[in-house]
Design a protein around this motif. Structure first.
Motif, PDB file in Angstrom:
ATOM      1  N   ARG A  76      -4.467  -7.909  -3.966  1.00  0.00           N
ATOM      2  CA  ARG A  76      -3.423  -6.991  -3.499  1.00  0.00           C
ATOM      3  C   ARG A  76      -3.964  -5.571  -3.362  1.00  0.00           C
ATOM      4  NH1 ARG A  76       0.199  -9.850  -7.987  1.00  0.00           N
ATOM      5  NH2 ARG A  76       1.097 -11.531  -6.712  1.00  0.00           N
ATOM      6  N   LYS A  98       4.516  -5.400  -2.260  1.00  0.00           N
ATOM      7  CA  LYS A  98       3.475  -4.947  -3.193  1.00  0.00           C
ATOM      8  C   LYS A  98       2.326  -4.297  -2.422  1.00  0.00           C
ATOM      9  CE  LYS A  98       4.489  -8.878  -6.199  1.00  0.00           C
ATOM     10  NZ  LYS A  98       5.398  -9.502  -5.229  1.00  0.00           N
ATOM     11  N   ALA A 121       4.019  -2.591  -9.680  1.00  0.00           N
ATOM     12  CA  ALA A 121       4.729  -3.479  -8.763  1.00  0.00           C
ATOM     13  C   ALA A 121       4.834  -4.886  -9.344  1.00  0.00           C
ATOM     14  CB  ALA A 121       4.019  -3.506  -7.412  1.00  0.00           C
ATOM     15  N   GLU A 122       3.790  -5.332 -10.012  1.00  0.00           N
ATOM     16  CA  GLU A 122       3.811  -6.676 -10.594  1.00  0.00           C
ATOM     17  C   GLU A 122       4.737  -6.762 -11.801  1.00  0.00           C
ATOM     18  OE1 GLU A 122      -0.749  -7.982  -9.356  1.00  0.00           O
ATOM     19  OE2 GLU A 122      -0.317  -7.236 -11.361  1.00  0.00           O
TER      20      GLU A 122
END
Length: 256
Positions: free
Chosen positions: A68, A127, A199-200
């Motif tokens: 990511r 994300k 974000a995770e």
């Protein structure tokens, strides 16, 4: 004052680093033995690290987070560099873009996460988008500053010698802006790495941030410590890699 007088010798720097690490472990051990409920010591964290590596959990989470970050970071830099050059070279474009750029710089990328999830769903897209935004904002500002900071004497000298705008741009402006671009990339990479973890924590099914959020639900402090240490070490390694690239690409630049 000579350069050697300003900086400690390499051997002394290594000793200081080793001493700092030992001191950190000592403080950590003292905190673990101080009676704080559930606070893990170094040995229990090492054991948990071995378990997470052995069952494949940590490698898969790390790869998911790195994927990511690299996608969002590369997309951000690829767009930021030409936009920064255009802003620095053309005042009209600067006037159009800079107010929006400064506005979005004041909005933390983390604050965009809820909106991104609502508009883009809970998959990979939101994300990567917030990582892209963090990388873009850092890199575009540095590139822009690099262009406007080019010594006008160099530009005027090139033009006196008959160089056209294109030659001035490619032969003077781009090389002089390179150190600024690389510094922006380092800042952008750090911001991207911090953003992906956040974000995770909110919406993910894998990744270092997701694993920390799951560990929090079960009060698994050892797993949280493992994720924190891995996040810090990987971020440090990526920053050192970019710093090494910066030194190699800007070896011509005088350093103090």
């Amino acid at each position: 004052m000579s350069r050697s007088a300003k900086r400690p010798a390499k051997g002394s720097a290594l000793l200081l680093t080793a001493g700092s690490g030992v001191l950190g472990l000592l403080v950590w051990t003292l905190l673990a033995n101080s009676g704080i409920q559930g606070f893990p010591g170094p040995l229990s964290v090492v054991e948990r690290f071995g378990t997470l590596v052995g069952d494949g959990t940590l490698p898969l989470d790390l790869l998911a987070s790195l994927r990511r970050v690299l996608i969002g970071f590369v997309l951000g830099v690829v767009l930021a560099v030409p936009v920064g050059f255009l802003m620095g070279w053309y005042p009209a474009i600067r006037g159009l873009i800079e107010p929006w750029l400064q506005f979005f710089r004041m909005v933390p990328p983390l604050a965009i996460i809820p909106l991104a999830i609502v508009l883009l769903g809970i998959g990979e897209t939101p994300k990567i988008f917030v990582i892209f935004l963090a990388s873009f904002l850092s890199s575009v500002v540095s590139t822009f500053q690099g262009v406007v900071s080019v010594d006008n004497t160099l530009i005027n000298a090139a033009r006196v010698l008959g160089a056209k705008d294109r030659t001035v741009f490619t032969g003077v402006v781009i090389p002089a802006s390179t150190p600024f671009i690389l510094v922006g990339m380092r800042i952008g990479l750090g911001a991207s790495w911090a953003t992906v973890v956040a974000a995770e924590l909110i919406a993910a099914q894998e990744g270092l941030g997701y694993r920390m959020q799951q560990a929090q639900l079960y009060y698994d402090l050892s797993t949280i410590f493992v994720q924190l240490i891995v996040i810090g070490l990987v971020g440090l390694l990526m920053d050192r890699a970019l710093l090494l690239a910066e030194r190699r690409l800007t070896g011509w630049q005088e350093r103090r």
